[in-house]
Design a protein around this motif. Structure first.
Motif, PDB file in Angstrom:
ATOM      1  N   ASN A 351       0.851  -1.191   0.000  1.00 35.42           N
ATOM      2  CA  ASN A 351       0.000   0.000   0.000  1.00 35.42           C
ATOM      3  C   ASN A 351       0.887   1.242   0.000  1.00 35.42           C
ATOM      4  OD1 ASN A 351      -2.357  -1.625   0.472  1.00 35.42           O
ATOM      5  ND2 ASN A 351      -1.922  -1.613   2.669  1.00 35.42           N
ATOM      6  N   GLU A 352       0.397   2.315  -0.601  1.00 37.03           N
ATOM      7  CA  GLU A 352       1.092   3.598  -0.546  1.00 37.03           C
ATOM      8  C   GLU A 352       0.668   4.353   0.718  1.00 37.03           C
ATOM      9  OE1 GLU A 352       3.415   4.895  -2.567  1.00 37.03           O
ATOM     10  OE2 GLU A 352       3.439   2.992  -3.670  1.00 37.03           O
ATOM     11  N   VAL A 353       1.607   5.058   1.318  1.00 40.58           N
ATOM     12  CA  VAL A 353       1.296   5.830   2.518  1.00 40.58           C
ATOM     13  C   VAL A 353       0.548   7.108   2.149  1.00 40.58           C
ATOM     14  CG1 VAL A 353       3.413   7.228   2.603  1.00 40.58           C
ATOM     15  CG2 VAL A 353       2.261   6.579   4.735  1.00 40.58           C
ATOM     16  N   ASP A 354      -0.395   7.503   2.986  1.00 39.52           N
ATOM     17  CA  ASP A 354      -1.129   8.761   2.812  1.00 39.52           C
ATOM     18  C   ASP A 354      -0.427   9.828   3.644  1.00 39.52           C
ATOM     19  OD1 ASP A 354      -2.889  10.857   2.582  1.00 39.52           O
ATOM     20  OD2 ASP A 354      -4.531   9.899   3.674  1.00 39.52           O
ATOM     21  N   ALA A 355       0.361  10.674   2.987  1.00 40.74           N
ATOM     22  CA  ALA A 355       1.163  11.665   3.709  1.00 40.74           C
ATOM     23  C   ALA A 355       0.301  12.660   4.473  1.00 40.74           C
ATOM     24  CB  ALA A 355       2.078  12.399   2.736  1.00 40.74           C
TER      25      ALA A 355
END
Length: 384
Positions: A351-355
């Motif tokens: 998963n990509e991190v939500d900054a």
């Protein structure tokens, strides 16, 4: 199994870690607004990540003056100890091992965060220029501000701070932590004593490198007496060069970082601490640690060596294979992937991190990241 180096168990003090993947200390600013107490939501967050070989808590301030950011947890009050006990119980029930990171920001604070609006404390009255504190401006709103001018600690106060670290270690054991890590990195209090940029004292705590390392030694010795050296880690953040002057670690690039940190590591080795954590620069185009420094670290320190900073599974595995590291920590990948060890083992996508949700807020971007599901397993097998 992908990257099998990560899944060879390893001894750490009295513990046997199930893998070499670490959840490092990651500030998330989700403690209770009143009292800076760890919450049930935080317990859920850490429990989700208990498949790590080792969890190190987010920085937890050892006293009220140690806070530089609103909504970060402490470990100096009875309520805070009780809050952290919920977290450690959840992690232990899920089969995890968890250390508490003991934190004091020193000069990287603002009078709005200090008891009675006082000035922050530091080795010397030198303001932190390349840093930001974070203050609350409402129940759920805040803003970044320049740190306030600090005042220099007296020698008597330095001795009191050493005891505050020891007491925080006692509190951590009472809260159920398996050990503690001393935060001596990133321009915070212990680092401020080490650095000639922030320490211009003329007494036994300033001047020569050995004098500037005195506070580190005293804190590590005091905490080791409480928890035992086998349940103690220390974190450093050596920086050798900068290609981005706005992101230097709070102006703390030493004139001779190799000598500074190898001498500091000799102290840890002499005391016998269980592990050394090295936080590398993690911004875009950040300089890598020199290979000769990594080799010197291995030659100097007999405990476990942990590296963190921009690591992919491939890059971390190479460091393990070369024998320069025993453990690798993953920050943002572990935030976005609560099942990160399984994903590394199986080569599953991340998963990509939500900054936007890294700091403060609710469960969004905290406990709602999905694990790799059974339906995805089945689809993958059918495709194969």
């Amino acid at each position: 199994m992908q990257h099998s180096e990560f899944f060879k168990s390893v001894a750490l003090g009295p513990y046997r870690l199930k893998n070499r993947i670490v959840l490092p200390p990651l500030t998330r600013q989700r403690s209770a607004r009143e009292g800076d107490v760890a919450t049930d939501l935080m317990a859920a967050y850490y429990r989700q990540r208990a498949s790590a070989g080792l969890i190190v808590s987010e920085g937890t301030q050892i006293e009220p003056r140690g806070q530089g950011y609103a909504w970060t947890p402490g470990i100096y009050s009875a309520d805070q100890i009780a809050g952290w006990r919920k977290v450690t119980t959840a992690v232990h029930e899920a089969g995890g091992i968890m250390f508490a990171q003991l934190w004091h920001v020193g000069r990287v604070s603002h009078h709005a965060l200090q008891p009675n609006g006082a000035a922050p404390v530091a080795p010397s009255a030198i303001q932190a220029e390349k840093a930001k504190a974070f203050i609350a401006t409402g129940p759920d709103t805040g803003t970044l501000v320049a740190p306030s001018m600090p005042r220099a600690l007296t020698q008597a106060e330095i001795g009191e701070l050493v005891e505050l670290y020891a007491q925080a270690a006692r509190n951590a054991l009472e809260a159920g932590f398996d050990g503690v890590e001393i935060h001596a990195a990133n321009g915070y209090l212990v680092n401020q004593f080490i650095s000639a940029h922030s320490n211009q004292r003329e007494d036994e705590y300033g001047g020569s490198l050995q004098n500037r390392l005195r506070f580190l030694r005293e804190v590590v010795e005091a905490v080791a007496k409480v928890v035992g050296p086998g349940r103690l880690g220390v974190r450093f953040a050596p920086l050798f060069a900068s290609t981005d002057e706005d992101r230097v670690y709070i102006g703390m690039v030493e004139d001779d970082p190799h000598r500074t940190y190898i001498e500091a590591i000799k102290i840890l080795d002499e005391i016998g601490v269980a592990y050394l954590s090295i936080a590398e620069a993690d911004w875009d185009n950040a300089p890598d640690l020199p290979d000769d420094f990594r080799r010197a670290v291995r030659e100097t320190f007999r405990g476990r060596i942990l590296y963190a900073g921009r690591y992919t599974a491939e890059r971390g595995a190479r460091l393990l294979e070369r024998g320069l590291a025993d453990l690798i920590a993953f920050g943002r990948p572990f935030i976005a992937n609560p099942d990160l060890p399984a994903r590394i083992a199986n080569g599953w996508p991340l998963n990509e991190v939500d900054a936007a949700t890294l700091y403060g807020g609710t469960e969004k971007g905290f406990t709602d990241y999905p694990v790799y599901s059974e339906s995805q397993h089945i689809v993958s097998e059918e495709v194969l």
